[in-house]
Design an enzyme around this catalytic site. Structure first.
Site, mmCIF file in Angstrom:
data_model
loop_
_atom_site.group_PDB
_atom_site.id
_atom_site.type_symbol
_atom_site.label_atom_id
_atom_site.label_comp_id
_atom_site.label_asym_id
_atom_site.label_seq_id
_atom_site.Cartn_x
_atom_site.Cartn_y
_atom_site.Cartn_z
ATOM 1 N N GLY A 6 46.756 34.043 34.081
ATOM 2 C CA GLY A 6 45.680 35.016 34.077
ATOM 3 C C GLY A 6 45.992 36.277 33.296
ATOM 4 O O GLY A 6 47.144 36.651 33.081
ATOM 5 N N ASP B 266 42.341 37.703 37.885
ATOM 6 C CA ASP B 266 42.834 36.742 36.903
ATOM 7 C C ASP B 266 42.530 35.296 37.273
ATOM 8 O O ASP B 266 42.372 34.927 38.428
ATOM 9 C CB ASP B 266 44.336 36.935 36.661
ATOM 10 C CG ASP B 266 45.119 37.075 37.954
ATOM 11 O OD1 ASP B 266 44.495 37.264 38.993
ATOM 12 O OD2 ASP B 266 46.349 36.991 37.902
ATOM 13 N N THR B 267 42.479 34.459 36.229
ATOM 14 C CA THR B 267 42.164 33.047 36.316
ATOM 15 C C THR B 267 43.336 32.267 35.721
ATOM 16 O O THR B 267 44.016 32.773 34.845
ATOM 17 C CB THR B 267 40.886 32.759 35.486
ATOM 18 O OG1 THR B 267 39.797 33.457 36.081
ATOM 19 C CG2 THR B 267 40.552 31.286 35.438
ATOM 20 N N VAL B 268 43.602 31.063 36.198
ATOM 21 C CA VAL B 268 44.694 30.263 35.634
ATOM 22 C C VAL B 268 44.125 29.178 34.730
ATOM 23 O O VAL B 268 42.940 28.839 34.801
ATOM 24 C CB VAL B 268 45.565 29.631 36.739
ATOM 25 C CG1 VAL B 268 46.027 30.690 37.726
ATOM 26 C CG2 VAL B 268 44.829 28.504 37.467
#
Length: 371
Positions: free
Chosen positions: A14, A184-186
């Site tokens: 992220g 945040d994003t993975v």
């Protein structure tokens, strides 16, 4: 015995503002995901899916177990993946009680490629309870939704729920008070010899989001995109990323202008297109990060893979972005928290803006990968 195909896997944890005290845990999560993806190495979709599943299982990241909670204290996840060779895509949105949302997105993708019965059109995306029912039908692991609530996610929810109620009741909001760094994003991008590329993305979404909210990880063209020679996984504020269809826009612009223009494309799309769109929607600190894998060649999509090189790009508007990568020939898995330097240099940063408008501060870095 046939030779094992060459491959490259890259993951991200992220784009956001990663506290330095969490660096070791985040790097460990990235290396674990690379090890799982590397050990699988069946198909390029298996590689990105299994790598993201490992990220979803780690409570230090905002996906799967460890996801941010909604206003009513629940985990609702989005995820998607795409295969570049044929454009196959599947995604899931606002789903609860699925251990690995990326696994469900993969099942939706698989179902979309099966022969149609009675002319029924298979879905690209399923959301909410319908997605959960599909998971049950197709053998995707279901769990008690409460088991996906990590302790630290519960603590953050309790803290910021109280603060939100106070502010809504008239309490003063301090100038620097915000929930930054928790959005945040993975994701993952990968190349497998003979198969091309794939991309994946998974997210628990924004802290205190409304139930049923969809972020970029569920939306076609926003959170991930792949062609045979390019793959992109995106992180950041979902609504702003969706407005610009960021992952697809990045890939298609690089395809149109050539891989030699990748740096300029990332600069223009993040520092100008995305930034301006986000400011227009009322966002004062636009947040986005992109992990892009490019197969560079002087020829067309039919180029001999042995005559081309792979390059990994990372660009972000946030203070930091967590990334890692490995290859079929690497002895170690590389994982690092990239941080935007205080002093921006012309070679790897873009700073734009006039007057009182917030300046875009985009950090861009790249590396060539031996396969």
């Amino acid at each position: 015995m046939p030779r094992r195909p060459r491959y490259v896997i890259a993951v991200h944890g992220g784009a956001g503002d990663h506290p330095e005290e969490h660096d070791r845990a985040v790097r460990r999560a990235l290396r674990s995901a690379l090890a799982i993806g590397r050990d699988t190495n069946v198909t390029v979709l298996d590689v990105v899916q299994d790598a993201v599943m490992a990220l979803e299982d780690d409570p230090v990241l905002n996906a799967g177990y460890g996801s941010n909670l909604t206003t009513d204290g629940r985990v609702e996840c989005d995820a998607a993946l795409m295969r570049g060779a044929d454009g196959a895509f599947g995604s899931v949105g606002a789903v609860s009680g699925v251990k690995n949302p990326i696994r469900l997105a993969g099942a939706i993708l698989d179902a979309s490629r099966r022969p149609r019965v009675l002319g029924r059109v298979p879905p690209l995306t399923l959301v909410g309870e319908g997605a959960r029912q599909f998971a049950s039908q197709y053998g995707v692991e279901l769990v008690d939704p409460e088991t996906l609530v990590a302790p630290h996610a519960r603590e953050l929810w309790e803290k910021w729920s109280v603060r939100l109620a106070e502010v809504e009741a008239g309490a003063t909001l301090t100038e620097d008070e915000k929930m930054g760094g928790m959005q945040d994003t993975v994701g993952a991008v990968a190349w497998v010899e003979g198969e091309g590329m794939a991309a994946a993305v998974s997210s628990g979404g924004i802290l205190l989001k409304l139930p049923g909210r969809l972020g970029e990880a569920a939306v076609y063209g926003a959170g991930c995109w792949a062609t045979p020679n390019l793959a992109c996984s995106v992180s950041g504020t979902g609504e702003d990323i969706v407005r610009t269809g960021l992952a697809r826009t990045i890939v298609e612009t690089i395809v149109a202008r050539g891989t030699d223009a990748t740096h300029e494309v990332l600069h223009e799309l993040l520092a100008e297109t995305f930034w301006e769109s986000s400011l227009a929607s009322g966002e004062l600190e636009p947040s986005a990060g992109a992990l892009v894998m490019v197969r560079e060649s002087d020829n067309s999509n039919e180029a001999d893979e042995n005559d081309s090189a792979l390059r990994l790009w990372c660009a972000f508007t946030t203070p930091s972005m967590a990334v890692g990568y490995t290859t079929s020939t690497a002895s170690k898995h590389k994982a690092v928290i990239l941080r935007r330097p205080a002093e921006l240099s012309a070679s790897n940063c873009a700073e734009t803006g006039e007057g009182d408008r917030p300046k875009a501060r985009v950090y861009i870095t790249t590396l060539s990968i031996e396969t």
